[in-house]
Scaffold this motif. Structure first.
Motif, PDB file in Angstrom:
ATOM      1  N   ASP A 129      -3.093 -15.031  51.018  1.00  0.00           N
ATOM      2  CA  ASP A 129      -3.960 -14.505  52.077  1.00  0.00           C
ATOM      3  C   ASP A 129      -5.360 -14.358  51.488  1.00  0.00           C
ATOM      4  O   ASP A 129      -5.503 -14.129  50.281  1.00  0.00           O
ATOM      5  CB  ASP A 129      -3.451 -13.160  52.617  1.00  0.00           C
ATOM      6  CG  ASP A 129      -3.890 -12.963  54.065  1.00  0.00           C
ATOM      7  OD1 ASP A 129      -3.035 -13.106  54.977  1.00  0.00           O
ATOM      8  OD2 ASP A 129      -5.087 -12.689  54.293  1.00  0.00           O
ATOM      9  N   HIS A 130      -6.384 -14.489  52.333  1.00  0.00           N
ATOM     10  CA  HIS A 130      -7.740 -14.415  51.775  1.00  0.00           C
ATOM     11  C   HIS A 130      -8.312 -12.997  51.825  1.00  0.00           C
ATOM     12  O   HIS A 130      -9.412 -12.769  51.341  1.00  0.00           O
ATOM     13  CB  HIS A 130      -8.670 -15.424  52.477  1.00  0.00           C
ATOM     14  CG  HIS A 130      -8.907 -15.176  53.918  1.00  0.00           C
ATOM     15  ND1 HIS A 130      -9.959 -15.752  54.606  1.00  0.00           N
ATOM     16  CD2 HIS A 130      -8.238 -14.431  54.827  1.00  0.00           C
ATOM     17  CE1 HIS A 130      -9.923 -15.346  55.859  1.00  0.00           C
ATOM     18  NE2 HIS A 130      -8.894 -14.560  56.014  1.00  0.00           N
TER      19      HIS A 130
ATOM     20  N   THR B  96      -9.751 -18.881  58.760  1.00  0.00           N
ATOM     21  CA  THR B  96     -11.217 -18.822  58.731  1.00  0.00           C
ATOM     22  C   THR B  96     -11.750 -18.617  57.321  1.00  0.00           C
ATOM     23  O   THR B  96     -10.991 -18.436  56.367  1.00  0.00           O
ATOM     24  CB  THR B  96     -11.695 -17.580  59.531  1.00  0.00           C
ATOM     25  OG1 THR B  96     -11.107 -16.425  58.914  1.00  0.00           O
ATOM     26  CG2 THR B  96     -11.316 -17.666  60.985  1.00  0.00           C
TER      27      THR B  96
ATOM     28  N   GLY C 282      -1.496 -17.499  54.776  1.00  0.00           N
ATOM     29  CA  GLY C 282      -1.779 -16.479  55.792  1.00  0.00           C
ATOM     30  C   GLY C 282      -0.593 -15.530  55.831  1.00  0.00           C
ATOM     31  O   GLY C 282      -0.025 -15.250  56.880  1.00  0.00           O
TER      32      GLY C 282
ATOM     33  N   LEU D 196      -4.843  -7.216  52.406  1.00  0.00           N
ATOM     34  CA  LEU D 196      -3.580  -7.664  53.009  1.00  0.00           C
ATOM     35  C   LEU D 196      -2.599  -8.145  51.929  1.00  0.00           C
ATOM     36  O   LEU D 196      -1.384  -7.988  52.079  1.00  0.00           O
ATOM     37  CB  LEU D 196      -3.824  -8.748  54.064  1.00  0.00           C
ATOM     38  CG  LEU D 196      -4.475  -8.236  55.355  1.00  0.00           C
ATOM     39  CD1 LEU D 196      -4.766  -9.401  56.312  1.00  0.00           C
ATOM     40  CD2 LEU D 196      -3.592  -7.200  56.066  1.00  0.00           C
TER      41      LEU D 196
ATOM     42  N   HIS E 118       8.641 -16.225  63.979  1.00  0.00           N
ATOM     43  CA  HIS E 118       9.106 -16.316  62.586  1.00  0.00           C
ATOM     44  C   HIS E 118      10.408 -17.119  62.534  1.00  0.00           C
ATOM     45  O   HIS E 118      10.602 -17.947  61.643  1.00  0.00           O
ATOM     46  CB  HIS E 118       9.321 -14.915  62.003  1.00  0.00           C
ATOM     47  CG  HIS E 118       8.036 -14.178  61.720  1.00  0.00           C
ATOM     48  ND1 HIS E 118       7.840 -12.855  62.058  1.00  0.00           N
ATOM     49  CD2 HIS E 118       6.885 -14.582  61.134  1.00  0.00           C
ATOM     50  CE1 HIS E 118       6.617 -12.484  61.677  1.00  0.00           C
ATOM     51  NE2 HIS E 118       6.029 -13.510  61.124  1.00  0.00           N
TER      52      HIS E 118
ATOM     53  N   ASP F  36      -8.297 -18.804  49.421  1.00  0.00           N
ATOM     54  CA  ASP F  36      -8.514 -19.497  50.690  1.00  0.00           C
ATOM     55  C   ASP F  36      -7.359 -20.476  50.891  1.00  0.00           C
ATOM     56  O   ASP F  36      -7.250 -21.487  50.194  1.00  0.00           O
ATOM     57  CB  ASP F  36      -9.858 -20.246  50.648  1.00  0.00           C
ATOM     58  CG  ASP F  36     -10.172 -20.908  51.988  1.00  0.00           C
ATOM     59  OD1 ASP F  36      -9.266 -21.001  52.840  1.00  0.00           O
ATOM     60  OD2 ASP F  36     -11.327 -21.319  52.177  1.00  0.00           O
ATOM     61  N   GLY F  37      -6.519 -20.145  51.847  1.00  0.00           N
ATOM     62  CA  GLY F  37      -5.307 -20.929  52.078  1.00  0.00           C
ATOM     63  C   GLY F  37      -5.571 -22.349  52.541  1.00  0.00           C
ATOM     64  O   GLY F  37      -4.676 -23.196  52.471  1.00  0.00           O
TER      65      GLY F  37
ATOM     66  N   SER G 234       1.360  -9.574  56.606  1.00  0.00           N
ATOM     67  CA  SER G 234       2.244  -8.440  56.314  1.00  0.00           C
ATOM     68  C   SER G 234       3.224  -8.721  55.180  1.00  0.00           C
ATOM     69  O   SER G 234       3.751  -7.803  54.562  1.00  0.00           O
ATOM     70  CB  SER G 234       3.069  -8.097  57.568  1.00  0.00           C
ATOM     71  OG  SER G 234       3.960  -9.171  57.847  1.00  0.00           O
TER      72      SER G 234
ATOM     73  N   SER H  36       3.264 -11.849  63.300  1.00  0.00           N
ATOM     74  CA  SER H  36       3.703 -12.656  64.439  1.00  0.00           C
ATOM     75  C   SER H  36       4.971 -12.076  65.055  1.00  0.00           C
ATOM     76  O   SER H  36       5.667 -11.271  64.440  1.00  0.00           O
ATOM     77  CB  SER H  36       3.992 -14.088  63.989  1.00  0.00           C
ATOM     78  OG  SER H  36       2.866 -14.655  63.391  1.00  0.00           O
TER      79      SER H  36
ATOM     80  N   THR I 211      -2.426 -10.054  62.533  1.00  0.00           N
ATOM     81  CA  THR I 211      -1.243  -9.580  63.263  1.00  0.00           C
ATOM     82  C   THR I 211       0.002 -10.074  62.536  1.00  0.00           C
ATOM     83  O   THR I 211      -0.038 -11.121  61.888  1.00  0.00           O
ATOM     84  CB  THR I 211      -1.185 -10.153  64.707  1.00  0.00           C
ATOM     85  OG1 THR I 211      -1.263 -11.579  64.632  1.00  0.00           O
ATOM     86  CG2 THR I 211      -2.308  -9.636  65.578  1.00  0.00           C
TER      87      THR I 211
END
Ligand code: SAH
Length: 242
Positions: free
Chosen positions: A117-118, A237, A86, A122, A65, A151-152, A89, A60, A58
């Motif tokens: 982002d993983h 995750t 993460g 995205l 923000h 992987d953040g 967008s 946010s 999503t």
């Protein structure tokens, strides 16, 4: 509150958030006025609510923000280096870039914001969104903004140390690797599952919840953590299908 702070244009939305005190800092307001949310949120871009962007992610709500930028603002100066974990967008990555690319910095260094982002789709989406504006295209072309698939939870070591780290998904714990990648002084804004500090375990708190932690690494390298408010983020995750 959401209905009240929405708008029919980007500037109406941001002015409403400012008028109702949800955005207080003038630099944050200006940075958000400079990014059209319609480039990043496919539906109801001027509503003060989270919106789905696909792949279970999503964007946010705009007031979140704003809060994230305001907690980090002292570390978002011209020339600062920022990690946005993460990045989804790409909206916040763009706002953060507006804050660190304003003018040349006192020590001559150029600011940079790295979005991680993983989900590769995205990362592509964030780049496509940013290309919708002239300024976004120039940030990408100059390398002032970079999006990477990773992987953040491990941060992005290649760009460290960072003056500010923003985490846009809820972590299970305060990942020590992220704290390591902070500059001294530097600050991280990170949502963490409530179970992390043990206090929610066995308590009546529904679902344990998540809290924003503000983690400061001071000039002498000492770490100070403060739990500031309760939130609801999608989790940080493993990549789906791994
Ligand atoms: N700041 C973004 C928030 C997107 S939602 C925005 O406002 O648009 C959270 C994002 O975290 C999702 O895009 C999801 O893919 C990403 N994410 C979840 N776990 C991750 C991980 N381990 N590493 C990197 N990104 C992750």
């Amino acid at each position: 509150m959401a209905w009240y702070c929405s708008g029919s244009t980007n500037s109406e939305l941001i002015e409403n958030l400012s008028r109702t005190g949800l955005i207080k800092d003038e630099r944050v307001k200006k940075a958000m006025l400079g990014v059209d949310r319609a480039h990043y949120a496919p539906s109801r871009p001027y509503s003060d609510s989270p919106q789905p962007i696909g792949h279970g992610a999503t964007i946010s709500a705009p007031h979140m923000h704003g809060h994230a930028c305001e907690y980090l603002i002292d570390f978002l100066l011209p020339g600062s280096r920022v990690l946005d974990i993460g990045s989804g967008s790409g909206y916040l990555t763009h706002v953060l870039a507006n804050l660190v690319m304003g003018a040349s910095s006192a020590n001559g260094t150029t600011g940079q914001v790295i979005g991680v982002d993983h989900i590769p789709e995205l990362v592509d989406l964030a780049c496509d969104n940013m290309r919708k504006s002239k300024q976004g295209r120039s940030f990408l072309e100059s390398g002032s903004v970079k999006f990477v698939t990773a992987d953040g939870r491990l941060g992005w070591k290649e760009g460290a140390p960072y003056d500010a780290i923003h985490v846009g998904a809820a972590a299970e714990k305060l990942h020590p690797t992220l704290v390591e990648q902070l500059r001294a002084p530097g600050r991280m804004f990170i949502p963490v599952d409530a179970e992390y500090d043990g206090r929610a375990e066995g308590s009546l708190e529904l679902g344990g919840g998540q809290y924003i932690w503000v983690v400061d690494k001071r000039e002498d390298g000492s770490i100070h953590k403060e739990k500031v408010f309760q939130v609801s983020y999608v989790p940080l995750t493993d990549r789906p299908g791994t």
